[in-house]
Design a protein around this motif. Sequence first.
Motif, PDB file in Angstrom:
ATOM      1  N   VAL A   1       8.676 -23.747  50.224  1.00 41.19           N
ATOM      2  CA  VAL A   1       9.257 -24.473  49.208  1.00 41.19           C
ATOM      3  C   VAL A   1       8.822 -24.700  48.036  1.00 41.19           C
ATOM      4  N   GLU A   2       7.307 -24.865  47.895  1.00 37.68           N
ATOM      5  CA  GLU A   2       6.561 -25.039  46.636  1.00 37.68           C
ATOM      6  C   GLU A   2       6.244 -23.571  46.129  1.00 37.68           C
ATOM      7  N   ALA A   3       6.101 -22.519  46.949  1.00 35.64           N
ATOM      8  CA  ALA A   3       6.160 -20.937  46.234  1.00 35.64           C
ATOM      9  C   ALA A   3       7.314 -20.961  45.741  1.00 35.64           C
ATOM     10  N   SER A   4       8.341 -21.305  46.151  1.00 36.46           N
ATOM     11  CA  SER A   4       9.738 -21.028  45.455  1.00 36.46           C
ATOM     12  C   SER A   4       9.758 -21.842  44.141  1.00 36.46           C
ATOM     13  N   LYS A   5       9.388 -22.893  44.212  1.00 41.28           N
ATOM     14  CA  LYS A   5       9.368 -23.743  42.730  1.00 41.28           C
ATOM     15  C   LYS A   5       8.518 -22.779  41.890  1.00 41.28           C
ATOM     16  N   LEU A   6       7.450 -22.551  42.140  1.00 43.64           N
ATOM     17  CA  LEU A   6       6.509 -21.726  41.385  1.00 43.64           C
ATOM     18  C   LEU A   6       7.174 -20.468  40.834  1.00 43.64           C
ATOM     19  N   LEU A   7       7.832 -19.762  41.698  1.00 39.33           N
ATOM     20  CA  LEU A   7       8.539 -18.747  41.136  1.00 39.33           C
ATOM     21  C   LEU A   7       9.426 -18.983  39.867  1.00 39.33           C
ATOM     22  N   ARG A   8      10.297 -20.234  40.022  1.00 36.61           N
ATOM     23  CA  ARG A   8      11.393 -20.575  39.180  1.00 36.61           C
ATOM     24  C   ARG A   8      10.614 -21.148  37.689  1.00 36.61           C
ATOM     25  N   ASN A   9       9.229 -21.398  37.617  1.00 34.96           N
ATOM     26  CA  ASN A   9       8.462 -21.871  36.697  1.00 34.96           C
ATOM     27  C   ASN A   9       8.676 -20.795  35.462  1.00 34.96           C
ATOM     28  N   PRO A  10       9.142 -21.285  34.159  1.00 33.01           N
ATOM     29  CA  PRO A  10       9.454 -20.355  33.236  1.00 33.01           C
ATOM     30  C   PRO A  10       8.041 -19.646  32.816  1.00 33.01           C
ATOM     31  N   LYS A  11       6.896 -20.260  32.881  1.00 34.49           N
ATOM     32  CA  LYS A  11       5.536 -19.407  32.453  1.00 34.49           C
ATOM     33  C   LYS A  11       5.375 -18.464  33.541  1.00 34.49           C
ATOM     34  N   VAL A  12       5.303 -18.706  34.811  1.00 33.98           N
ATOM     35  CA  VAL A  12       4.886 -18.163  35.912  1.00 33.98           C
ATOM     36  C   VAL A  12       5.918 -16.908  35.699  1.00 33.98           C
ATOM     37  N   LYS A  13       6.891 -17.264  35.807  1.00 31.97           N
ATOM     38  CA  LYS A  13       7.954 -16.149  35.796  1.00 31.97           C
ATOM     39  C   LYS A  13       7.821 -15.159  34.822  1.00 31.97           C
TER      40      LYS A  13
END
Length: 149
Positions: free
Chosen positions: A40-52
């Motif tokens: 769940v947390e990894a999925s959130k990170l992938l949606r983070n604009p900076k990370v993406k």
Amino acid sequence: MYGLTIKQKKFADEYIISGNATEAYKKAGYKYSSDNMASVEASKLLRNPKVKSYIEERMKEIESNKIADQKEVMEYLTSVMRGNEKQEQLITIGLGEGMTRAETFDVEVSAKERIRAAELIGKRYGMWTDKQDVNIELPIFIDDVPEED
């Protein structure tokens, strides 16, 4: 550059390597109570604009480095044509009493390969075309004959 934390950057880099967000999350050093929570947390990170944005930019760099440009192709073909490239050749050596040993040797590229490289270079520069670029001025016809004729 992107304003990522050390863990976010590590996560993104690991994700680029494996393509598995959950594993990347774990390898980045994030704390998690279960595999489900890590997912769940990894999925959130992938949606983070900076990370993406960071992941997309790195993927573009990786892809562009994998593809040869025109200059690189022409340099390689020229190197082959001039005999500067070597190719591996497997040679079987007889040891006697029915025994053999295989060894690889670097040998110059064959004349056939060198000619083929020269043909490709010549084709690129239009050296082998039978077409001719001819500019001809066509005459202009003026219909100035009177109607009564």
